[in-house]
Write an enzyme that holds these catalytic residues in place. Structure first.
Site, short mmCIF file in Angstrom:
data_model
loop_
_atom_site.label_atom_id
_atom_site.label_comp_id
_atom_site.label_asym_id
_atom_site.label_seq_id
_atom_site.Cartn_x
_atom_site.Cartn_y
_atom_site.Cartn_z
N GLY A 91 5.06 8.15 1.49
CA GLY A 91 5.78 6.89 1.61
C GLY A 91 4.94 5.67 1.26
O GLY A 91 3.71 5.74 1.18
N ASP A 122 -7.28 14.41 7.69
CA ASP A 122 -7.54 13.56 6.52
C ASP A 122 -8.45 12.39 6.92
O ASP A 122 -8.13 11.22 6.71
CB ASP A 122 -6.23 13.04 5.91
N GLY A 149 0.80 -1.21 0.00
CA GLY A 149 0.00 0.00 0.00
C GLY A 149 0.83 1.26 0.00
O GLY A 149 2.07 1.21 -0.05
N SER A 150 0.13 2.40 0.03
CA SER A 150 0.79 3.70 0.07
C SER A 150 0.08 4.58 1.09
O SER A 150 -1.14 4.50 1.24
CB SER A 150 0.75 4.38 -1.30
N GLY A 151 0.86 5.43 1.75
CA GLY A 151 0.28 6.39 2.69
C GLY A 151 0.33 7.77 2.08
O GLY A 151 0.66 7.94 0.91
N SER A 152 -0.02 8.80 2.88
CA SER A 152 0.05 10.17 2.36
C SER A 152 1.49 10.51 1.98
O SER A 152 1.73 11.27 1.05
CB SER A 152 -0.49 11.16 3.40
#
Length: 415
Positions: free
Chosen positions: A21, A128, A16-19
């Site tokens: 990284g 967010d 996955g990806s975060g905001s």
């Protein structure tokens, strides 16, 4: 070649990806447990992971806050190793054909308000709030809602004096436009009220399946944000919430009425939804819609298997001269067996199911998210675990179905 982090964690595939990284599946070599590993290139223009890890550390110990195992640098990367969680609410929403029952929405609302309240109590706003940033736990914590991704979080008051940050305007939009508050669209500095307004839009998204300002087209991102803002402001709350219990409109009206530095009445908002939950006659059994779908698909598969065995049994009868002329019950007695009853259609009685799951569609959905299936998580999170306080009116042991509610979908990850 095996990649290691902190001399203890083995790096696996990207999940996955975060905001800021990317997130990888990892293994704690010493403990033999799976973890989530967030990586950020040290050469990135605006390094954020170190700041995010500090916020996580300040949040440690809170209900629904993932545990941080290790932070540091490894080669060209900043690294944060975290507890591995289950699927996000967005994943589960898709798994449930993009519609949650009222019971599931209310069970989630209760926990989500508490998560936001806890973050605010630690002097931060999230900025967010969206379905992707709420994840379910795994195993025994399969019914616990976690909040993740503090990449956009901001301190809104001084920890010692509680002095609030000043009111400002002309701010760029921070967060996700779909769920952003109206004041955020207007360029006003965000505060506690904005996290809660965003949550109101998330809850209506779960009710409706989509929001009126989704799918708007524009040439540029800025123009798209403007169109979303216009549609959001021109849609009265009563119109947005039409056809749903008035508590959802009351919630949003309350959030929009708050002043910039007001402390929200979290207990009032929680109680709004708890009272509605009780009036609907729902039970705090923590059986969510995705649990019913998984259980329904499993039951349907069992019925199909019984039917197959029954057919084979009848076929053997017809070929056996000793039993050919006997009625089925008599032939069953002759072999010392009982006749298998024909399968009965699955008729879920829980409020959580919108429709009776069909065998094919249920299993098809399950196959699509097979990487996330977590089998057999018992429903054993108490209400005091979820809210951080004891509330004896909410759940008794007799209300907990044995192993009905597996947490649905396994190890997706922190975004």
């Amino acid at each position: 070649m095996e990649l290691r982090v902190g001399n203890r964690y083995r790096l696996g595939r990207k999940i996955g990806s975060g905001s800021f990284g990317d997130i990888y599946l990892g293994t704690d070599i010493a403990a033999g447990e799976e973890v989530a590993i967030k990586l950020e290139c040290v050469k990135t223009k605006h390094p954020q992971l170190h700041i995010e890890s500090k916020i996580y550390k300040m949040m440690q110990g809170g209900v629904g806050i993932p545990t941080i195992r290790w932070c540091g640098a490894e080669g060209d990367y900043n690294v944060m190793v975290m507890e591995l969680l289950g699927p996000s609410l967005e994943d589960l929403f898709n798994f449930c054909s993009r519609k949650f029952s009222l019971k599931t929405v209310l069970l989630l609302a209760d926990q989500m308000i508490s998560r936001i309240e806890y973050i605010h109590s630690k002097n931060f706003i999230h900025r967010d709030v969206k379905p992707d940033n709420f994840l379910m736990g795994l195993g025994k914590k399969g019914n616990l809602v976690y909040i993740i991704d503090f990449g956009l979080a901001k301190k809104y008051r001084d920890a010692r004096t509680h002095q609030h940050i000043p009111y400002r305007e002309n701010k760029n939009l921070t967060g996700t436009a779909r769920y952003a508050s109206i004041n955020t669209h207007l360029g006003i500095e965000q505060s506690r009220r904005d996290d809660l307004e965003s949550l109101g839009y998330v809850l209506m998204y779960f009710n409706l399946g989509s929001l009126p300002w989704q799918g708007l087209k524009a040439a540029t991102k800025r123009q798209k944000y403007e169109r979303i803002s216009e549609k959001k402001m021109s849609t009265p709350i009563e119109v947005l919430c039409k056809g749903y219990p008035s508590e959802f409109a009351t919630y949003l009206n309350f959030c929009r009425s708050l002043r910039f530095d007001d402390k929200p009445d979290y207990s009032y908002l929680r109680q709004l939804f708890r009272n509605l939950f009780h009036r609907q006659g729902f039970s705090y059994d923590y059986v969510f819609d995705w649990n019913m779908l998984k259980f329904g698909a499993s039951r349907a598969a069992d019925d199909a298997e019984r039917e197959r065995r029954d057919r084979e049994e009848r076929l053997r009868h017809s070929r056996n001269p000793a039993t050919r002329g006997l009625p089925s019950t008599a032939s069953g007695r002759l072999r010392g067996t009982q006749e298998v009853a024909p399968p009965t259609p699955l008729t879920p009685t829980s409020h959580t199911a919108n429709t009776s799951p069909r065998p094919v569609s249920g299993m098809e959905r399950e196959r699509k998210v097979s990487m996330r299936l977590h089998r057999g998580a018992p429903v054993n999170v108490s209400s005091s675990d979820l809210t951080g306080r004891q509330d004896t009116s909410r759940m008794s042991t007799s209300q907990i179905p044995g192993r009905v509610a597996s947490s649905g979908l396994q190890s997706v990850v922190h975004r």
